[in-house]
Design an enzyme around this catalytic site. Sequence first.
Site, mmCIF file in Angstrom:
data_model
loop_
_atom_site.group_PDB
_atom_site.id
_atom_site.type_symbol
_atom_site.label_atom_id
_atom_site.label_comp_id
_atom_site.label_asym_id
_atom_site.label_seq_id
_atom_site.Cartn_x
_atom_site.Cartn_y
_atom_site.Cartn_z
ATOM 1 N N HIS A 136 0.840 -1.204 0.000
ATOM 2 C CA HIS A 136 0.000 0.000 0.000
ATOM 3 C C HIS A 136 0.877 1.256 0.000
ATOM 4 O O HIS A 136 0.633 2.199 -0.768
ATOM 5 C CB HIS A 136 -0.909 -0.020 1.235
ATOM 6 C CG HIS A 136 -1.687 1.237 1.451
ATOM 7 N ND1 HIS A 136 -3.012 1.371 1.088
ATOM 8 C CD2 HIS A 136 -1.336 2.432 2.002
ATOM 9 C CE1 HIS A 136 -3.430 2.583 1.408
ATOM 10 N NE2 HIS A 136 -2.429 3.251 1.956
ATOM 11 N N GLU A 137 1.902 1.279 0.851
ATOM 12 C CA GLU A 137 2.765 2.451 0.938
ATOM 13 C C GLU A 137 3.600 2.629 -0.329
ATOM 14 O O GLU A 137 3.821 3.753 -0.785
ATOM 15 C CB GLU A 137 3.676 2.343 2.158
ATOM 16 C CG GLU A 137 2.934 2.283 3.493
ATOM 17 C CD GLU A 137 1.969 3.436 3.686
ATOM 18 O OE1 GLU A 137 2.214 4.529 3.137
ATOM 19 O OE2 GLU A 137 0.952 3.247 4.376
ATOM 20 N N HIS A 140 1.608 4.363 -2.958
ATOM 21 C CA HIS A 140 1.569 5.819 -2.796
ATOM 22 C C HIS A 140 2.770 6.470 -3.460
ATOM 23 O O HIS A 140 2.647 7.519 -4.098
ATOM 24 C CB HIS A 140 1.546 6.181 -1.312
ATOM 25 C CG HIS A 140 0.185 6.116 -0.686
ATOM 26 N ND1 HIS A 140 -0.925 6.700 -1.247
ATOM 27 C CD2 HIS A 140 -0.240 5.532 0.468
ATOM 28 C CE1 HIS A 140 -1.981 6.496 -0.469
ATOM 29 N NE2 HIS A 140 -1.589 5.781 0.573
ATOM 30 N N GLU A 204 -6.493 6.677 -1.268
ATOM 31 C CA GLU A 204 -6.323 5.574 -0.318
ATOM 32 C C GLU A 204 -6.972 4.301 -0.872
ATOM 33 O O GLU A 204 -6.415 3.207 -0.750
ATOM 34 C CB GLU A 204 -6.945 5.938 1.034
ATOM 35 C CG GLU A 204 -6.182 6.997 1.801
ATOM 36 C CD GLU A 204 -4.764 6.567 2.138
ATOM 37 O OE1 GLU A 204 -4.551 5.390 2.496
ATOM 38 O OE2 GLU A 204 -3.856 7.419 2.045
#
Length: 276
Positions: A136-137, A140, A204
């Site tokens: 997930h990070e 980003h 997100e």
Amino acid sequence: MQHTGLKLRMAFVGTILFAFYAALAGVALAMFGTGIWPIVAVGTLLFVGFQYKVGKWAALRSVGAQDMPEDQYPEIHRMVERLSDDMGIDKPTLKVAQMGVPNAFATGRRGAGVVVVSTELMQILTRDELEGVIAHELAHIRNRDVVTMVLGQSIAAMVGIAVQWVVILAGDNDFADFILGWIAGIVAQMLVMVFVLAISRYREYVADADAREHIGSGEPLARALEKIQSGSQHADQTRIDDSTAALCIFDSEKGLLRSILATHPPVEKRIERLRA
């Protein structure tokens, strides 16, 4: 993964933000003449660059992030190398911090990204759950989310400052005008931030979807979010301030105003989408 919804929303929000910036530049040109244009352009770049550099430094410093030794965390380093290669980005710098709560965040850009993982997070997650959080990070960083948010926040700040001084200069420059200008500047900045935060919430969802794609399932990240939420609720204290919380995978703050100006969608909806 190609996110058509994200592109459409980015085009819409980008148009609005450009309109705010164009109005700001127009006011400057009207007040000071066309000779001010180079100053406006250079000033904008310097302001955004300053916000980016200071924001990155402040986020890392606020949680006391330290380099994650590869000899102590070899499995995490190998995991990040594999995911980074799969996503087509350079391996970011890995840092570890005691945040008081289980959490993680990414900052920086492609080629200069940083991922910070809390010791509390590593203690409660299984390997596949931690992989979901890290994916997930990394998403980003790949999607340039931090840079996008800094640009939006910078425009909001510049609009707020401009409105404040326009109100002050249009009056008699007395104390009442300063108070009125200050209030008008805050309102203007919040108005622009509504659009910036709307795209932040959708990003997100996109990062969640990207993580699910690259680890093969949304279930590990869904379980991780459940554990992070539970761990945050039972934590006595946290070192994460409001600005850093906007970068984290989970923001525990609640309330009506925080719901309107939230950087994250409700965690329950994220879990539902991951398991859909």
